[in-house]
Design a protein around this motif. Sequence first.
Motif, mmCIF file in Angstrom:
data_model
loop_
_atom_site.group_PDB
_atom_site.id
_atom_site.type_symbol
_atom_site.label_atom_id
_atom_site.label_comp_id
_atom_site.label_asym_id
_atom_site.label_seq_id
_atom_site.Cartn_x
_atom_site.Cartn_y
_atom_site.Cartn_z
ATOM 1 N N GLU A 226 0.617 -1.095 -0.126
ATOM 2 C CA GLU A 226 0.076 -0.028 -0.088
ATOM 3 C C GLU A 226 0.955 1.331 0.089
ATOM 4 N N ARG A 227 2.101 1.228 0.701
ATOM 5 C CA ARG A 227 2.916 2.339 0.839
ATOM 6 C C ARG A 227 3.674 2.722 -0.716
ATOM 7 N N ALA A 228 3.982 1.501 -1.131
ATOM 8 C CA ALA A 228 4.458 1.680 -2.310
ATOM 9 C C ALA A 228 3.455 2.444 -3.568
ATOM 10 N N LEU A 229 2.403 1.895 -3.430
ATOM 11 C CA LEU A 229 1.058 2.534 -4.184
ATOM 12 C C LEU A 229 0.775 4.054 -4.033
ATOM 13 N N LEU A 230 0.814 4.492 -2.672
ATOM 14 C CA LEU A 230 0.868 5.778 -2.279
ATOM 15 C C LEU A 230 1.739 6.417 -2.802
ATOM 16 N N GLN A 231 3.034 6.273 -3.088
ATOM 17 C CA GLN A 231 4.193 6.994 -3.312
ATOM 18 C C GLN A 231 4.503 6.975 -4.675
ATOM 19 N N SER A 232 3.600 6.091 -5.336
ATOM 20 C CA SER A 232 4.075 5.795 -6.791
ATOM 21 C C SER A 232 3.725 7.412 -7.474
ATOM 22 N N PRO A 233 4.397 7.476 -8.580
ATOM 23 C CA PRO A 233 4.350 8.967 -9.269
ATOM 24 C C PRO A 233 2.747 9.255 -9.832
ATOM 25 N N GLN A 234 1.821 8.054 -9.847
ATOM 26 C CA GLN A 234 0.765 8.649 -10.090
ATOM 27 C C GLN A 234 -0.339 9.065 -8.923
ATOM 28 N N ARG A 235 0.187 8.857 -7.683
ATOM 29 C CA ARG A 235 -0.278 8.918 -6.428
ATOM 30 C C ARG A 235 -1.969 8.672 -6.491
ATOM 31 N N PRO A 236 -2.288 7.494 -6.630
ATOM 32 C CA PRO A 236 -3.688 6.730 -6.425
ATOM 33 C C PRO A 236 -4.332 7.155 -5.012
ATOM 34 N N ILE A 237 -5.525 6.894 -5.109
ATOM 35 C CA ILE A 237 -6.222 6.887 -3.525
ATOM 36 C C ILE A 237 -6.241 5.517 -3.400
ATOM 37 N N VAL A 238 -5.823 5.134 -2.326
ATOM 38 C CA VAL A 238 -5.573 3.754 -1.741
ATOM 39 C C VAL A 238 -6.449 3.693 -0.436
ATOM 40 N N LEU A 239 -7.166 2.517 -0.192
ATOM 41 C CA LEU A 239 -8.015 2.138 0.865
ATOM 42 C C LEU A 239 -6.998 1.476 2.174
ATOM 43 N N VAL A 240 -6.960 2.464 3.129
ATOM 44 C CA VAL A 240 -6.022 2.136 4.418
ATOM 45 C C VAL A 240 -6.569 2.773 5.564
ATOM 46 N N GLU A 241 -5.976 2.149 6.620
ATOM 47 C CA GLU A 241 -6.524 2.827 7.870
ATOM 48 C C GLU A 241 -5.447 3.932 8.551
ATOM 49 N N ALA A 242 -6.157 5.158 8.951
ATOM 50 C CA ALA A 242 -5.307 6.174 9.361
ATOM 51 C C ALA A 242 -4.871 5.949 10.724
ATOM 52 N N LYS A 243 -3.733 6.628 11.239
ATOM 53 C CA LYS A 243 -3.180 6.557 12.416
ATOM 54 C C LYS A 243 -3.910 7.667 13.239
ATOM 55 N N ILE A 244 -4.268 8.599 12.670
ATOM 56 C CA ILE A 244 -4.684 10.014 13.381
ATOM 57 C C ILE A 244 -6.167 9.889 13.508
#
Length: 302
Positions: A226-244
Amino acid sequence: RSALEADLRRALAELEVFRRRVIDDAPSLARPVLFACEPLPVRGGAEFAILPSRASKADIHLPLDTAPCPDCLRELRDPADRRYRYPFINCAHCGPRYTLIEALPYDRVRTSMAAFPLCPACRAEYENPLDRRFHAEPIACPVCGPQLAWKAGAKAATGEAALAAALAALRAGGIVALRGIGGYHLVCDARNEAAVAALRERKQRPSRPFAVLFADADDLAASDEERALLQSPQRPIVLVEAKIQLAPSVAPGLNRIGAMLPYSPLHALLLRAGLLEGRAGRRDLQLDVPGVEFGEQLPLLH
């Protein structure tokens, strides 16, 4: 896809090295394929040159908009760099492409950046084969490029004052129409329940989950994939849990949210400087906005 012809005049061994490196050492956004290689008659001329593009009916691709690369983000945050805090920083490896195109082939004269003649410093970078901005068509800087602007009723501001006005509105629970790459979107503080409720009312979106823009992946309980997807040049929306802790109505009844990381330099500036004063943060960060020193990073909802 698009194609180009390269007329190379070197010893066979050097040509083989070039053929291999043009594939293996291609920039991160490039996926080159060698279509053909054939001998040519010996002709005069020994200087490197890029000739003007020719309009044709060839299958010419539309280059994609991509998020700022690590080098541009480093320059964006470097007070000694001439593009320090410039919200439209880009290079040959990142930045707007598709959004700017008015016609093909893709050259600056056929983009919306044609309205911004290059200053001598940008022109030197654009024409230097060893520079990261060599033939980067959207190239710009604070001297010759677009400027940030803010308008609220009769009030208007530009530059740093525009950024400060947007941050003040977000801190106060307001909703800001932010012109990003590809169009406008509405943003607010994703932890402010009143602001999120107001945004839902304005967008007539009573329950559908909102996406949230975070400063970095450390704000999220993301797996390596998920981190790799989030940081990819395309910057997609990824379903994850937030820490804040976010406002309850951001994603009602869901334990995962649609998260993304900044996909433009302006987003990076807002999330780095857009901090709320007097709140307990995950870590202390030095801010860039005059008059504000420490605080907590502000997740933006849109």
